[in-house]
Write a protein that holds these residues in place. Structure first.
Motif, PDB file in Angstrom:
ATOM      1  N   TRP A   1      -4.474  11.274  -3.504  1.00 59.00           N
ATOM      2  CA  TRP A   1      -3.758  10.299  -4.337  1.00 59.00           C
ATOM      3  C   TRP A   1      -4.733   9.472  -5.168  1.00 59.00           C
ATOM      4  CZ3 TRP A   1      -3.690   4.775  -3.558  1.00 59.00           C
ATOM      5  CH2 TRP A   1      -2.914   4.123  -4.530  1.00 59.00           C
ATOM      6  N   LEU A   2      -5.834   9.012  -4.556  1.00 58.08           N
ATOM      7  CA  LEU A   2      -6.816   8.217  -5.285  1.00 58.08           C
ATOM      8  C   LEU A   2      -7.386   9.000  -6.466  1.00 58.08           C
ATOM      9  CD1 LEU A   2      -8.691   6.632  -2.231  1.00 58.08           C
ATOM     10  CD2 LEU A   2      -7.337   5.376  -3.918  1.00 58.08           C
ATOM     11  N   LYS A   3      -7.720  10.247  -6.227  1.00 60.31           N
ATOM     12  CA  LYS A   3      -8.269  11.074  -7.302  1.00 60.31           C
ATOM     13  C   LYS A   3      -7.246  11.303  -8.408  1.00 60.31           C
ATOM     14  CE  LYS A   3     -11.486  13.560  -4.271  1.00 60.31           C
ATOM     15  NZ  LYS A   3     -11.786  14.868  -3.616  1.00 60.31           N
ATOM     16  N   SER A   4      -5.981  11.482  -8.010  1.00 60.41           N
ATOM     17  CA  SER A   4      -4.946  11.725  -9.017  1.00 60.41           C
ATOM     18  C   SER A   4      -4.744  10.522  -9.925  1.00 60.41           C
ATOM     19  CB  SER A   4      -3.617  12.072  -8.334  1.00 60.41           C
ATOM     20  OG  SER A   4      -3.022  10.929  -7.728  1.00 60.41           O
ATOM     21  N   GLN A   5      -5.172   9.334  -9.447  1.00 66.07           N
ATOM     22  CA  GLN A   5      -5.026   8.110 -10.229  1.00 66.07           C
ATOM     23  C   GLN A   5      -6.290   7.776 -11.029  1.00 66.07           C
ATOM     24  OE1 GLN A   5      -1.893   6.410 -10.245  1.00 66.07           O
ATOM     25  NE2 GLN A   5      -1.534   8.439  -9.346  1.00 66.07           N
ATOM     26  N   GLY A   6      -7.270   8.680 -11.000  1.00 66.35           N
ATOM     27  CA  GLY A   6      -8.485   8.458 -11.769  1.00 66.35           C
ATOM     28  C   GLY A   6      -9.543   7.634 -11.070  1.00 66.35           C
TER      29      GLY A   6
ATOM     30  N   ARG B   1     -11.097 -13.363  -7.466  1.00 65.09           N
ATOM     31  CA  ARG B   1     -10.036 -12.474  -7.953  1.00 65.09           C
ATOM     32  C   ARG B   1      -9.079 -12.133  -6.806  1.00 65.09           C
ATOM     33  NH1 ARG B   1     -13.009  -8.339  -8.921  1.00 65.09           N
ATOM     34  NH2 ARG B   1     -12.543  -7.313  -6.951  1.00 65.09           N
ATOM     35  N   ALA B   2      -7.796 -12.011  -7.157  1.00 69.72           N
ATOM     36  CA  ALA B   2      -6.810 -11.589  -6.165  1.00 69.72           C
ATOM     37  C   ALA B   2      -5.621 -10.968  -6.864  1.00 69.72           C
ATOM     38  CB  ALA B   2      -6.354 -12.760  -5.300  1.00 69.72           C
ATOM     39  N   ASN B   3      -4.921 -10.107  -6.134  1.00 70.02           N
ATOM     40  CA  ASN B   3      -3.674  -9.542  -6.648  1.00 70.02           C
ATOM     41  C   ASN B   3      -2.586 -10.600  -6.628  1.00 70.02           C
ATOM     42  OD1 ASN B   3      -4.489  -8.636  -3.847  1.00 70.02           O
ATOM     43  ND2 ASN B   3      -2.263  -8.393  -3.647  1.00 70.02           N
ATOM     44  N   THR B   4      -1.705 -10.556  -7.613  1.00 71.92           N
ATOM     45  CA  THR B   4      -0.673 -11.589  -7.779  1.00 71.92           C
ATOM     46  C   THR B   4       0.594 -11.297  -6.981  1.00 71.92           C
ATOM     47  OG1 THR B   4       0.115 -10.438  -9.760  1.00 71.92           O
ATOM     48  CG2 THR B   4      -1.504 -12.203 -10.077  1.00 71.92           C
ATOM     49  N   THR B   5       0.774 -10.075  -6.549  1.00 74.41           N
ATOM     50  CA  THR B   5       1.920  -9.682  -5.721  1.00 74.41           C
ATOM     51  C   THR B   5       1.407  -8.731  -4.647  1.00 74.41           C
ATOM     52  OG1 THR B   5       2.425  -7.786  -7.144  1.00 74.41           O
ATOM     53  CG2 THR B   5       3.554  -9.872  -7.640  1.00 74.41           C
ATOM     54  N   PRO B   6       2.183  -8.487  -3.578  1.00 72.74           N
ATOM     55  CA  PRO B   6       1.740  -7.545  -2.549  1.00 72.74           C
ATOM     56  C   PRO B   6       1.477  -6.159  -3.133  1.00 72.74           C
ATOM     57  CG  PRO B   6       3.583  -8.850  -1.744  1.00 72.74           C
ATOM     58  CD  PRO B   6       3.455  -9.154  -3.205  1.00 72.74           C
ATOM     59  N   LEU B   7       0.530  -5.462  -2.546  1.00 71.98           N
ATOM     60  CA  LEU B   7       0.202  -4.107  -2.972  1.00 71.98           C
ATOM     61  C   LEU B   7       1.242  -3.120  -2.453  1.00 71.98           C
ATOM     62  CD1 LEU B   7      -3.612  -4.113  -2.027  1.00 71.98           C
ATOM     63  CD2 LEU B   7      -2.578  -4.783  -4.203  1.00 71.98           C
ATOM     64  N   SER B   8       1.408  -2.022  -3.176  1.00 71.95           N
ATOM     65  CA  SER B   8       2.251  -0.932  -2.679  1.00 71.95           C
ATOM     66  C   SER B   8       1.567   0.389  -2.959  1.00 71.95           C
ATOM     67  CB  SER B   8       3.641  -0.967  -3.323  1.00 71.95           C
ATOM     68  OG  SER B   8       3.588  -0.580  -4.679  1.00 71.95           O
ATOM     69  N   VAL B   9       1.893   1.381  -2.146  1.00 69.18           N
ATOM     70  CA  VAL B   9       1.324   2.725  -2.295  1.00 69.18           C
ATOM     71  C   VAL B   9       2.469   3.730  -2.239  1.00 69.18           C
ATOM     72  CG1 VAL B   9      -0.913   2.138  -1.304  1.00 69.18           C
ATOM     73  CG2 VAL B   9       0.932   2.896   0.193  1.00 69.18           C
ATOM     74  N   PRO B  10       2.308   4.895  -2.866  1.00 72.32           N
ATOM     75  CA  PRO B  10       3.362   5.904  -2.793  1.00 72.32           C
ATOM     76  C   PRO B  10       3.428   6.512  -1.395  1.00 72.32           C
ATOM     77  CG  PRO B  10       1.452   6.792  -3.911  1.00 72.32           C
ATOM     78  CD  PRO B  10       1.176   5.334  -3.707  1.00 72.32           C
ATOM     79  N   THR B  11       4.605   6.874  -0.967  1.00 72.82           N
ATOM     80  CA  THR B  11       4.751   7.479   0.352  1.00 72.82           C
ATOM     81  C   THR B  11       3.979   8.788   0.446  1.00 72.82           C
ATOM     82  OG1 THR B  11       6.813   8.467  -0.429  1.00 72.82           O
ATOM     83  CG2 THR B  11       6.980   6.400   0.796  1.00 72.82           C
ATOM     84  N   SER B  12       3.715   9.440  -0.683  1.00 74.41           N
ATOM     85  CA  SER B  12       2.963  10.692  -0.676  1.00 74.41           C
ATOM     86  C   SER B  12       1.516  10.498  -0.246  1.00 74.41           C
ATOM     87  CB  SER B  12       2.995  11.331  -2.071  1.00 74.41           C
ATOM     88  OG  SER B  12       2.419  10.455  -3.033  1.00 74.41           O
ATOM     89  N   ALA B  13       1.017   9.238  -0.322  1.00 74.70           N
ATOM     90  CA  ALA B  13      -0.357   8.963   0.109  1.00 74.70           C
ATOM     91  C   ALA B  13      -0.471   8.898   1.621  1.00 74.70           C
ATOM     92  CB  ALA B  13      -0.842   7.649  -0.506  1.00 74.70           C
ATOM     93  N   GLY B  14       0.653   8.943   2.315  1.00 76.18           N
ATOM     94  CA  GLY B  14       0.632   8.854   3.764  1.00 76.18           C
ATOM     95  C   GLY B  14       0.549   7.414   4.233  1.00 76.18           C
ATOM     96  N   ALA B  15       0.321   7.255   5.533  1.00 74.30           N
ATOM     97  CA  ALA B  15       0.259   5.920   6.122  1.00 74.30           C
ATOM     98  C   ALA B  15      -1.022   5.209   5.699  1.00 74.30           C
ATOM     99  CB  ALA B  15       0.325   6.015   7.641  1.00 74.30           C
ATOM    100  N   VAL B  16      -0.877   3.980   5.238  1.00 76.96           N
ATOM    101  CA  VAL B  16      -2.014   3.144   4.860  1.00 76.96           C
ATOM    102  C   VAL B  16      -1.916   1.843   5.638  1.00 76.96           C
ATOM    103  CG1 VAL B  16      -3.096   1.831   2.995  1.00 76.96           C
ATOM    104  CG2 VAL B  16      -2.244   4.141   2.564  1.00 76.96           C
ATOM    105  N   GLU B  17      -3.000   1.473   6.283  1.00 77.13           N
ATOM    106  CA  GLU B  17      -3.008   0.252   7.089  1.00 77.13           C
ATOM    107  C   GLU B  17      -3.310  -0.978   6.241  1.00 77.13           C
ATOM    108  OE1 GLU B  17      -4.507  -0.163  11.439  1.00 77.13           O
ATOM    109  OE2 GLU B  17      -6.242  -0.467  10.137  1.00 77.13           O
ATOM    110  N   ALA B  18      -4.275  -0.858   5.341  1.00 78.47           N
ATOM    111  CA  ALA B  18      -4.678  -2.000   4.510  1.00 78.47           C
ATOM    112  C   ALA B  18      -5.567  -1.508   3.378  1.00 78.47           C
ATOM    113  CB  ALA B  18      -5.434  -3.031   5.344  1.00 78.47           C
ATOM    114  N   VAL B  19      -5.671  -2.333   2.342  1.00 74.60           N
ATOM    115  CA  VAL B  19      -6.612  -2.079   1.249  1.00 74.60           C
ATOM    116  C   VAL B  19      -7.498  -3.315   1.134  1.00 74.60           C
ATOM    117  CG1 VAL B  19      -6.893  -1.587  -1.195  1.00 74.60           C
ATOM    118  CG2 VAL B  19      -4.957  -0.608   0.055  1.00 74.60           C
TER     119      VAL B  19
END
Length: 646
Positions: free
Chosen positions: A114-119, A160-178
């Motif tokens: 997934w990471l590679k597919s996003q560049g 720097r910080a993200n302004t809203t919670p992060l989300s990942v596609p379900t196709s990336a599988g289970a993600v614990e944290a970024v």
């Protein structure tokens, strides 16, 4: 160390929701539109009130996508560390741990694809598959994680910080944290007082407690001092003084000196003169030549000071940690592991130490001022701490240097520091210590300092003065009370929030007060441009943690690996020095003489009275038995060694 109303406000907000478990694997909200929101992925300080501008979209950012374990390791980590349990002592090798608990190759592949597919450029993956490192631009990260980025002002930093919670596609599988997209980790700080790099002791100071007093020693500029307190502060204890104060001289002389045990020290950056400084220090203070190995990434020795990195400041921390461990465990092998920065790489370095089993005991003298961190930062660190316990590695963390983080302000919200509040580490609190001319322990009190300054011949404000700093402690809002604290920690401490009993900090204690601190040697760069090796007094729970870790190495030499030390330490609490207020009347404080400019008498001297055990302004207090300043107490020589090794 700074305290801000903002932090206290954030802790009050965080406290309302923090009782939700941070230990659940797979921190996902319910999927929507084929995506899962990562709960706990937004920094609590990233609010509109703190926003100061837009993030730089073209800036490169390196981050880590952490993966949940395929099985929960918490029960195993506690079982193998708890005497009497059927699994006690059945520690795993790193390879065995990976097979039983770590994320799978399939999980890594899904996230990497997934990471590679996003560049994004995919980087390293550790042996335990705990995370996938990646690099991209801030603007691309915003697209990848369906969020925005801004810059915020907090605790004197622009972050720097993200302004809203992060989300990942379900196709990336289970993600614990970024980790790494926001800059929360920049708030990590070394728990050391005062902060080097430039400092020298001023005279008069005492070689041992009570050597120099107002009655027998004149001030260098003829200043007349009040008669109380009467004793000039020690210049800093070293070598046999600290070994004797904690009753370790006999065991060390007989060969119980940590031989065969490896003690790791984790800090940020690396001092290019550390090896020679440690050898010089050892020769000056009767210690054997150290066996030191340094594990440091290329370029770290020469890292330049910049707005977000302070390698010179951390060099004093490194010297303190290594010299303290070597003092208490002169036969142990030392390994220094330097992170290339003082933010997210500290976590990655800890994972490396554990997954490669680089040490049997690890001392960590850094932390965050409270528990107000995104839960996404906390869970991956818990996993690493569980792996350490499962492999037989004991982790020690300093409890912090700001008391209960209220600054003594009435109505402020108290909090212990993270990672000290984790139930899978040993939090080391702090004491003030008096050592005699014959290297025995005269007194030991809780480290909470009140300060008064000399004005018109009197101490102002009158003693005990204004609260300054002291050992961190308190009751967690994140973690339930672990089994090893039940029956030892009073309900009045563990149930302060009106609900179930919670984890309390610290677990144990050792010398931390910088006014009765340790003499540390370091090559310093002085204002006139010259550099040389010099020694000065220093303290903080950054001192307490490596002192205790060194003494624990003596126990490991006799017993073998322990994993999490806490079940054994609480079980042997009766053999510890119980720190109480009994000696406070006899030893209320001391006088510190300092150079105004920190290095010489050119700008004159400052005179202050420093009180001991000034915990009245705080919500944490020294008392008989367990307390939230010193835990179950400090090591008490051979009786303590016998109790923890039986």
């Amino acid at each position: 160390m700074s305290r801000t109303r903002t932090l206290r406000t954030l802790m009050a907000i965080a406290g309302a929701t923090a009782l939700a478990s941070v230990g659940a694997a797979g921190a996902h909200a319910a999927p929507a539109n084929g995506r899962s929101t990562l709960t706990g992925s937004q920094a609590p300080w990233a609010t509109s009130a703190h926003k100061v501008g837009s993030a730089h979209g073209a800036e490169k950012v390196t981050f880590r996508v952490y993966l949940p374990n395929k099985a929960d390791a918490s029960s195993y980590a506690l079982a193998v560390s708890t005497p009497g349990n059927a699994l006690y002592g059945k520690f795993l090798t790193p390879a065995q741990y990976r097979k039983k608990f770590s994320p799978t190759a399939g999980q890594v592949s899904a996230v990497s694809s997934w990471l590679k597919s996003q560049g994004a450029h995919v980087g390293s993956v550790p042996g335990n598959n705990k995370y996938v490192e990646a690099t991209t631009t801030v603007s691309n990260a915003a697209k990848m994680f369906h969020t925005g980025f801004a810059e915020y002002s907090f605790q004197g930093h622009r972050l720097r910080a993200n302004t809203t919670p992060l989300s990942v596609p379900t196709s990336a599988g289970a993600v614990e944290a970024v980790i790494g997209l926001d800059e929360s980790a920049t708030l990590a700080r070394a728990n050391v007082v005062p902060a080097p790099p430039v400092f020298k002791n001023a005279q008069p100071c005492s070689a041992y407690w009570g050597e120099k007093t107002v009655a027998n020693t004149a001030t260098p500029d003829g200043t007349t001092l009040p008669s109380s307190p009467s004793t000039f502060a020690p210049c800093g204890y070293a070598g046999a003084q600290l070994q004797g104060a904690y009753g370790m001289s006999g065991p060390i002389a007989s060969g119980n000196d940590g031989s065969g045990v490896t003690v790791g020290v984790i800090d940020a950056y690396a001092s290019p003169t550390m090896k020679q400084d440690l050898e010089t220090y050892s020769a000056k203070h009767g210690l054997p030549k150290p066996n030191l190995k340094e594990v440091v990434p290329p370029g770290t020795y020469n890292r330049a000071v910049n707005k977000k990195q302070d390698p010179q400041g951390w060099a004093g921390e490194e010297a303190l940690d290594l010299e303290a461990v070597h003092t208490m465990a002169p036969g142990a092998n030392l390994v220094y592991i330097g992170a290339p920065n003082n933010y997210r790489d500290l976590d990655a370095i800890m994972n490396k130490v554990v997954d490669k089993h680089l040490a049997d005991v690890v001392s960590n003298s850094y932390g965050y001022g409270g528990e107000a961190l995104p839960k996404g930062y906390i869970k991956p660190q818990l996993d690493t701490q569980m792996q350490a316990a499962a492999e037989g590695i004991s982790l020690f963390f300093s409890s912090g240097d700001d008391g209960d983080e209220t600054g003594g302000v009435a109505g402020a919200t108290p909090t212990p520091d993270w990672p000290a509040s984790s139930p899978y580490v040993t939090a080391v609190g702090g004491t003030s210590l008096g050592v005699s001319q014959t290297n025995s322990r005269i007194f030991e009190l809780g480290w909470q300092t009140g300060k008064s300054t000399l004005k018109d011949g009197a101490w102002t404000p009158p003693q005990p003065g204004t609260y300054m700093y002291g050992a961190g402690g308190g009751t967690s809002r994140l973690f339930a009370q672990p089994a090893y604290q039940k029956g030892v920690v009073p309900n009045s401490i563990s149930q302060v929030y009106g609900g179930p009993a919670m984890r309390t900090v610290p677990d144990v204690a050792a010398l931390a007060d910088p006014t009765t601190g340790m003499l540390v040697g370091q090559t310093q760069l002085f204002p006139d441009g010259h550099s040389d090796y010099s020694e000065y007094r220093i303290g903080g729970t950054s001192l307490a943690s490596p002192l205790f870790a060194g003494m624990w190495a003596l126990a490991v030499q006799n017993h073998g690996a322990y994993g999490l030390a806490n079940p054994t330490l609480y079980g042997a609490s009766a053999a510890s020095n119980d720190i109480t207020k009994d000696q406070r009347a006899a030893y209320p404080g001391t006088i510190r003489v300092d150079y105004v400019n920190g290095v010489d008498a050119a700008d004159g001297y400052s005179y202050t009275a420093r009180s001991f055990d000034d915990d009245e302004p705080l919500t944490i207090h020294v008392r008989q038995g367990y307390d939230d300043v010193t835990g179950v107490g400090s090591p008490a020589g051979t009786a303590w060694l016998d109790a923890v090794t039986k």
